[in-house]
Design an enzyme around this catalytic site. Structure first.
Site, PDB file in Angstrom:
ATOM      1  N   GLY A  42       6.860  11.469   2.817  1.00  0.00           N
ATOM      2  CA  GLY A  42       7.288  11.729   4.226  1.00  0.00           C
ATOM      3  C   GLY A  42       7.022  10.454   4.986  1.00  0.00           C
ATOM      4  CB  VAL A 101       0.702   3.806  -5.031  1.00  0.00           C
ATOM      5  CG1 VAL A 101      -0.089   4.857  -6.104  1.00  0.00           C
ATOM      6  CG2 VAL A 101       1.345   2.837  -6.112  1.00  0.00           C
ATOM      7  CB  ILE A 103      -3.935   8.179  -0.476  1.00  0.00           C
ATOM      8  CG1 ILE A 103      -3.666   9.767  -0.400  1.00  0.00           C
ATOM      9  CG2 ILE A 103      -5.348   8.036  -1.140  1.00  0.00           C
ATOM     10  CD1 ILE A 103      -3.661  10.538  -1.869  1.00  0.00           C
ATOM     11  N   GLY A 112      12.454  15.255   3.897  1.00  0.00           N
ATOM     12  CA  GLY A 112      12.376  13.982   3.850  1.00  0.00           C
ATOM     13  C   GLY A 112      11.201  13.523   2.757  1.00  0.00           C
ATOM     14  N   GLY A 124       1.359   7.446  -0.584  1.00  0.00           N
ATOM     15  CA  GLY A 124       1.690   7.544   0.528  1.00  0.00           C
ATOM     16  C   GLY A 124       0.455   7.075   1.639  1.00  0.00           C
ATOM     17  CD  GLU A 166      -2.801   1.243   0.157  1.00  0.00           C
ATOM     18  OE1 GLU A 166      -3.755   0.121   0.077  1.00  0.00           O
ATOM     19  OE2 GLU A 166      -2.692   2.090  -0.823  1.00  0.00           O
ATOM     20  CE  LYS A 212       5.352   7.134  -5.361  1.00  0.00           C
ATOM     21  NZ  LYS A 212       5.463   8.284  -5.098  1.00  0.00           N
ATOM     22  CG  ASP A 246       8.248   8.192  -6.822  1.00  0.00           C
ATOM     23  OD1 ASP A 246       8.698   7.261  -6.174  1.00  0.00           O
ATOM     24  OD2 ASP A 246       7.461   8.959  -6.785  1.00  0.00           O
TER      25      ASP A 246
HETATM   26  N1  HSE Z   1       9.854  10.445  -3.395  1.00  0.00           N
HETATM   27  C1  HSE Z   1       8.625  10.242  -3.340  1.00  0.00           C
HETATM   28  C2  HSE Z   1       7.627  11.371  -3.116  1.00  0.00           C
HETATM   29  C3  HSE Z   1       8.350   9.393  -1.846  1.00  0.00           C
HETATM   30  O1  HSE Z   1       7.960  12.515  -3.394  1.00  0.00           O
HETATM   31  O2  HSE Z   1       6.274  11.248  -3.411  1.00  0.00           O
HETATM   32  C4  HSE Z   1       6.825   8.799  -1.591  1.00  0.00           C
HETATM   33  O3  HSE Z   1       6.967   7.735  -2.603  1.00  0.00           O
END
Ligand code: HSE
Length: 428
Positions: A301, A131, A135, A186, A133, A128, A204, A200
């Site tokens: 985060g 993708v 949500i 972070g 965070g 989970e 996702k 990234d």
């Molecule tokens: N680097 C990713 C972002 C972290 O900024 O969304 C979370 O997947």
């Protein structure tokens, strides 16, 4: 046999791993009351030995010590990267342990191997946190919307780039200032080019596509453009047209074709996704029964990702404690569905030409656009000194990408065009 005590091993104790360990410790009694299961982290490892200070009693000397520990039921992989993490996950599954990961690059690269092995071993894979965070995008598509035929997903899936675009737009920060703040907070990947170049987001989108359309498209097959070419000037001009720029993941299914792409896109300011600011992510889904839904929350985060990791751990514990179901997620493929090539998409475009301010310039540009079947919706030209190249901004009606690329390549060869044309697509 029912198991009422389940033991977790965490590999990777950074921003996310640290939050997971703290949360499971803090909420151990509450979770026990809610689930009837005693869930405890019994081992943790990180290659950075400084991180053991916070968890000295459970810190162990190697990842293998966790993967091979007979008492561990679930291995939580939070180290990121593909090859090393793949080895860890594979060995954990082969040793009969279910796995929870936040690693989207790993899932996007190795989906068949990992889920195939989990299914063969009758084990669970929780992903989970890979993708959007906190949500519950994966749970929503896989469980809540299982009866829907999903036709469209529009999503902001990268907190770092959304944070950068928001700070550039609202606070007039330049790109590098906004990126360093995102890194300090972070949000960014260890290698922030994965964020900036849209990779990234493509990882996702590839996962969401597998779940929503039963078409797992490798991220390298998804057309991807990052935000590196979005300049502050375009954020300003697009606002004049009434749009915001967002790095969007687009997935649209029509008949047996699937249009998947990642690129910066203009969204009307009144569009709900335009209002998603900072590190927040949002996933907009259209289903034949559910209609239009929007899910919004923190996308990056430590806390946000840990929230999703803990939810997976608890879900898997509940399954282990009660019954064992095979892990068939992402293995079934819809053979009829083919992906749309980028050249075949239709959309509206924002174009910024850098042209000399002299007679015939607009006619030259519009002539080539017209010849390629592209119709102009609005035009703005900013006046400067006659000898200086000026921005000429055009918003078009819907046009085919191939025609647009042909037109721009012809226009960029004209003598009065002084820089490569900037092109951004509009999503409504
Ligand atoms: N680097 C990713 C972002 C972290 O900024 O969304 C979370 O997947």
């Amino acid at each position: 046999m029912e198991k009422k005590k389940l033991r977790i091993g965490v590999i990777g104790c950074g921003t996310v791993g640290g939050s997971v360990i703290r949360s499971l410790k803090l909420n151990r009694q509450a979770l026990k009351k809610k689930t009837g299961i005693d869930i405890s982290v019994v081992k943790a490892f990180d290659k950075d030995k400084n991180r053991q200070k916070e968890f000295p009693s459970i810190f162990t000397s190697s990842a293998e010590d966790i993967v091979n520990a007979p008492e561990i039921d679930i291995v939580v992989e939070l180290i990121g990267g593909v090859d090393y993490a793949h080895g860890i996950v594979t060995r954990a599954l082969k040793n009969g342990k279910s796995v929870v990961t936040a690693n989207k690059a790993l899932i996007a690269e190795k989906v068949k191997e990992i889920f195939g092995l989990a299914e063969e071993k009758n084990l669970y894979m929780g992903f989970e946190a890979s993708v959007a965070g906190a949500i519950p995008a994966i749970k929503t598509i896989r469980e809540s919307f299982i009866g829907n035929n999903i036709s469209r997903i529009l999503a902001i899936l990268n907190g770092t780039t959304n944070y950068i675009l928001t700070r550039m737009s609202l606070d007039r920060l330049d790109f590098s200032e906004a990126l360093s703040t995102a890194q300090e907070m972070g949000y960014a990947e260890a290698n922030s080019t994965l964020d900036i170049k849209g990779i990234d987001t493509a990882h996702k989108l590839s996962i969401l596509s597998g779940l929503a359309f039963n078409k797992f498209v490798h991220w390298k097959q998804i057309p991807v453009e990052g935000i590196e070419k979005v300049e502050p000037i375009d954020i300003g001009f697009t606002a004049e047209f009434g749009y915001r720029v967002k790095l969007l993941a687009v997935a649209q299914k029509k008949d047996n074709t699937l249009d998947l792409r990642v690129h910066p896109a203009l969204l009307p300011m009144k569009h709900l996704l335009s209002m998603v600011e900072g590190v927040y992510n949002a996933v907009y889904i259209e289903g034949d029964m559910a209609g239009k839904s929007l899910f919004y929350g923190e996308g990056a985060g430590g806390g946000a990702a840990a929230s999703a990791v803990v939810a997976d751990i608890v879900d898997i514990c509940k399954e282990i404690a009660q019954k064992n179901l095979p892990c068939s997620t992402l293995l079934y493929e819809d053979e009829k569905l083919t992906t749309v090539s980028m050249e075949d998409i239709y959309t509206r475009y924002y174009l910024r030409f850098t042209a000399l301010d002299k007679p015939g310039v607009l006619a030259g540009i519009s002539g080539i656009l017209g010849k390629n079947g592209i119709s102009i919706a609005s035009v703005i030209q900013k006046e400067e000194s006659p000898e200086k190249a000026v921005p000429v901004l055009i918003l078009t009606h819907r046009a085919k990408e191939k025609s647009m690329r042909d037109a721009i390549s012809e226009i960029d060869k004209l003598a009065f065009i002084k820089k490569p044309t900037v092109l951004l697509r509009v999503e409504e």
